[in-house]
Design a protein around this motif. Sequence first.
Motif, mmCIF file in Angstrom:
data_model
loop_
_atom_site.group_PDB
_atom_site.id
_atom_site.type_symbol
_atom_site.label_atom_id
_atom_site.label_comp_id
_atom_site.label_asym_id
_atom_site.label_seq_id
_atom_site.Cartn_x
_atom_site.Cartn_y
_atom_site.Cartn_z
ATOM 1 N N ALA A 86 -2.999 -53.232 -42.562
ATOM 2 C CA ALA A 86 -1.874 -52.305 -41.951
ATOM 3 C C ALA A 86 -1.516 -53.204 -40.127
ATOM 4 O O ALA A 86 -0.881 -53.029 -40.043
ATOM 5 N N ASP A 87 -2.606 -54.018 -39.944
ATOM 6 C CA ASP A 87 -2.911 -55.122 -38.467
ATOM 7 C C ASP A 87 -1.620 -55.878 -39.309
ATOM 8 O O ASP A 87 -0.773 -56.096 -38.540
ATOM 9 N N ASP A 88 -1.972 -56.514 -40.150
ATOM 10 C CA ASP A 88 -0.496 -57.275 -39.875
ATOM 11 C C ASP A 88 0.427 -57.235 -40.520
ATOM 12 O O ASP A 88 1.324 -57.991 -39.676
ATOM 13 N N PHE A 89 0.942 -56.026 -41.260
ATOM 14 C CA PHE A 89 2.074 -55.832 -41.999
ATOM 15 C C PHE A 89 2.909 -54.911 -39.979
ATOM 16 O O PHE A 89 4.038 -55.179 -39.438
ATOM 17 N N LEU A 90 1.999 -54.274 -39.022
ATOM 18 C CA LEU A 90 2.660 -54.267 -37.797
ATOM 19 C C LEU A 90 2.865 -55.623 -36.708
ATOM 20 O O LEU A 90 3.595 -55.283 -36.396
ATOM 21 N N MET A 91 2.273 -56.026 -37.411
ATOM 22 C CA MET A 91 2.731 -57.963 -36.377
ATOM 23 C C MET A 91 4.061 -57.735 -36.803
ATOM 24 O O MET A 91 5.100 -58.856 -35.650
ATOM 25 N N GLU A 92 4.705 -57.311 -37.805
ATOM 26 C CA GLU A 92 6.144 -57.515 -38.179
ATOM 27 C C GLU A 92 7.156 -56.432 -37.765
ATOM 28 O O GLU A 92 8.301 -56.657 -37.441
ATOM 29 N N ILE A 93 6.963 -55.742 -37.084
ATOM 30 C CA ILE A 93 7.601 -54.163 -36.410
ATOM 31 C C ILE A 93 8.615 -54.869 -35.332
ATOM 32 O O ILE A 93 9.536 -54.790 -35.949
ATOM 33 N N ASN A 94 7.911 -55.744 -34.832
ATOM 34 C CA ASN A 94 9.371 -56.268 -33.896
ATOM 35 C C ASN A 94 10.513 -56.565 -34.347
ATOM 36 O O ASN A 94 11.556 -56.905 -34.238
ATOM 37 N N GLY A 95 10.105 -57.860 -35.418
ATOM 38 C CA GLY A 95 11.640 -58.702 -36.102
ATOM 39 C C GLY A 95 12.164 -57.495 -36.925
ATOM 40 O O GLY A 95 13.674 -57.265 -37.039
#
Length: 370
Positions: A335-344
């Motif tokens: 989850a946290d790794d995917f959440l890091m993609e939110i800005n892109g």
Amino acid sequence: MKLRYEVKEMRKKNDYKINIMMMGGRRCGKTTVLASMQECFDRKFGSSNLTISSPDSATAIDFEEKIKEMKDYYHFNKAYTFSPDYEPTSELKTYQMGLSLKSKSNGEIKMNFTDFPGGWISMKENAKLLEKSMADSHVIIIAIDTPHLMEHTKSDDHDTVGMFNEASNRSHLVSNLIKRHLSLDNSTKMILFVPLKCERYRRNGTMSTVIRKIKTAYRPLIDHINNEHNREKCVMAITPIYTFGTVEFKRFKRSDAGKILVSPETRLPRYPLYGFTDDAGNMPEPLYCDMPLIYTLMYVLTIAKETKEKAHKRAPWFIKGMRKLGEGFLNFPSADDFLMEINGLYSELSKVMNNNSEGFELITNPLQWK
Ligand SMILES: Nc1nc2c(ncn2[C@@H]2O[C@H](COP(=O)(O)OP(=O)(O)OP(=O)(O)O)[C@@H](O)[C@H]2O)c(=O)[nH]1
Ligand SMILES: [Mg+2]
């Protein structure tokens, strides 16, 4: 053997599932859109950490068939007009696509797309199956055959829809089916209207008219959501796809006497004719095919982020409807790794989501995307 089995089981537990249902009348382009999504997404996000894993072999075979069909049209002489009508879907199918992170070897977002023959919409015997599928879905994609919506209107009024729209897109049936379901279930969903085959309207600058006619055709559903009681429950957006990019609607074929040739069974024009645009090359040049995936990911990631930050308190309904989806996501190991993609992803979304001249509009915006 046992070890392999265990690894497979572990993968399953580490995955997060999103169910997406395709809706729409017969032959409007549902399966073609699904087949085009993967390639588009990988091209856009090729240099990021996100990637779409290869679909299972049954899905890959169906998708390859559709992509091949698209490419084969480009072998025609560019002056030809043609009427694409190939390989209808014959049963309810689930196609799987997995989104993963290049930096991680496990923990996938599994997207299950339910596709069915568009003709089923009006068949009573399939109603239960469609209702069940809708109940299980987080996202509903309503594919729209745009020329049938736009052409042969009774007046020039921008809000009048084409005389073949109902027979083709079944807008009222689709609206009422979804509306009834939402009233019963009181659930939160994302509903995406996806106008297809609209290259001609983009080229002649009338995509804002496409938006107006979608709002007329699907008014019962849009009015049901877009009001003070329900607006906060569903994200609703119009997100067009130009699947071919350089093939556009020309006209419905007519008889020698000048009448549109209509099939007595379907009450639809028998031969909608398409042709190449002047700038057509030797391959399709799809545009925005990846947007439904971007909306879907942003929907889940925004809800997860708000759940994590407990920022959802501003909207009381969030507790009931969306928290479950957000918590499910946060319990997933990547989850946290995917959440890091939110800005892109957000930057891709915000570039277009209200660009009316390209055919985009965010109709309801409970997640407050700006
Ligand atoms: N011109 C044009 N043709 C398209 C486009 N998308 C799909 N088609 C063609 O339209 C026909 C129907 O497309 P499908 O994707 O099979 O439609 P469907 O909605 O899945 O149809 P059913 O399975 O019968 O419900 C095919 O022959 C496609 O090649 C498009 O954007 N432009
Ligand atoms: Mg199909």
